[in-house]
Design an enzyme around this catalytic site. Sequence first.
Site, PDB file in Angstrom:
ATOM      1  N   ASP A   1      -1.249 -18.853  13.600  1.00 25.15           N
ATOM      2  CA  ASP A   1      -0.023 -19.290  14.263  1.00 25.15           C
ATOM      3  C   ASP A   1      -0.039 -18.887  15.744  1.00 25.15           C
ATOM      4  O   ASP A   1      -0.107 -17.700  16.077  1.00 25.15           O
ATOM      5  CB  ASP A   1       1.188 -18.665  13.561  1.00 25.15           C
ATOM      6  CG  ASP A   1       2.490 -19.328  13.949  1.00 25.15           C
ATOM      7  OD1 ASP A   1       2.971 -19.066  15.063  1.00 25.15           O
ATOM      8  OD2 ASP A   1       3.009 -20.115  13.135  1.00 25.15           O
TER       9      ASP A   1
ATOM     10  N   HIS B   1       0.861  -1.190   0.000  1.00 24.48           N
ATOM     11  CA  HIS B   1       0.000   0.000   0.000  1.00 24.48           C
ATOM     12  C   HIS B   1       0.892   1.233   0.000  1.00 24.48           C
ATOM     13  O   HIS B   1       2.098   1.137   0.225  1.00 24.48           O
ATOM     14  CB  HIS B   1      -0.959   0.016   1.202  1.00 24.48           C
ATOM     15  CG  HIS B   1      -0.267   0.075   2.536  1.00 24.48           C
ATOM     16  ND1 HIS B   1       0.383   1.203   3.001  1.00 24.48           N
ATOM     17  CD2 HIS B   1      -0.109  -0.863   3.512  1.00 24.48           C
ATOM     18  CE1 HIS B   1       0.897   0.972   4.197  1.00 24.48           C
ATOM     19  NE2 HIS B   1       0.613  -0.284   4.534  1.00 24.48           N
TER      20      HIS B   1
ATOM     21  N   SER C   1       3.163  -4.716   7.105  1.00 26.17           N
ATOM     22  CA  SER C   1       2.681  -4.494   5.735  1.00 26.17           C
ATOM     23  C   SER C   1       3.776  -4.832   4.737  1.00 26.17           C
ATOM     24  O   SER C   1       4.905  -4.343   4.854  1.00 26.17           O
ATOM     25  CB  SER C   1       2.263  -3.034   5.548  1.00 26.17           C
ATOM     26  OG  SER C   1       1.120  -2.740   6.295  1.00 26.17           O
TER      27      SER C   1
END
Length: 360
Positions: free
Chosen positions: A301, A175, A316
Amino acid sequence: MKTTTKKGFMKSGFIFLITLLIIGGIGFGSKYMGESQEAMKVVSERVLIPGGQSVGIQMNVRGVLVVGLEEIETETGIVSPGYLAGLQIGDMILSINDQPVYYAGDVEKIVNQAKGKLHLQIQRKDEKMEFTLKPVKSYEDNTYKIGLWVKERIAGIGTLTFYDPSTGIFATLGHGIYESQTGTLLEVDKGELLHTEVKSIQEGSAGKPGEIRGIFYGSEPPLGKVKLNSQYGIYALSQENNILDGIEPMVMATQDQIEEGPATILTTIDGNQVEAFEIEIEKVNQQDEIAGKGLEIKVTDKRLLSYSGGIVQGMSGSPIIQNNRIVGAVTHVLVNNPTKGYGIFAEWMVEEGEKALKLY
């Protein structure tokens, strides 16, 4: 008669033999063509080197970014010329009195040289606008000011998604980087991708995103020069890729090769060690053109959940791996549920990387 029959038989046998050869040829050709097409498919698949390393992103924005509005105390009262003229936080100052500005120091210099009215050209999101204002003399230090706090450099931490050997481009984040208050996508002037070490992680919880905290290795050569801040990631032209030494390349998955079910993300939660953590791809949103949020994911997890609470800021760009293919990158976390988030398809990031290469 016998001769004619023999000739006819021989002719028939010849035709039969030719027919067999033709049929065999077609079969052989079909097999060959099938193998050839399969070989072409393998050759045409995009090969990438997966990331997962925490990286620093430092950018000089094109122009000077307004990050605050200020009141100036003068001999006659308190005033804010910038606010009164209509400027806003997030505006990008491109020029003053037709002189381009690139640094905060440029603004101060021009303002104090001109003293009189100033003509500003600014960019607000996708629109270019013009403003006129008059500087005032500060009672505190006798300099002329316009009541704006500005900066030209921003920095943050993200995760390397992949290196594309065919273009020499590093892809990160998935992004873009925006001005926080106005949502303006910042345009890159100069920028670098830096080596980073993760020092700690602030755990995320419902309504409060966590974050990775780390330090930049400013003394080391940068990984690459940032070329594009796109709404679909940060793209840098490689200067060195030793950070990827020993990492096996992977084929990029296309959308039709991604399935709902188990997958992993590669990310760094301590120091500079890349680790794999289990996730679930809960939904694949097929897209005909480039867009975000193609993947809906959930962290499963147990170790990552106990350590960070799930996805945190700074993750990210973490590559998503399924069936030994790079399928995408983590881009967003759900604020009210940090175990869930979104990802972008890897093929869109490859496309943006090619765009970055063409720009320079």
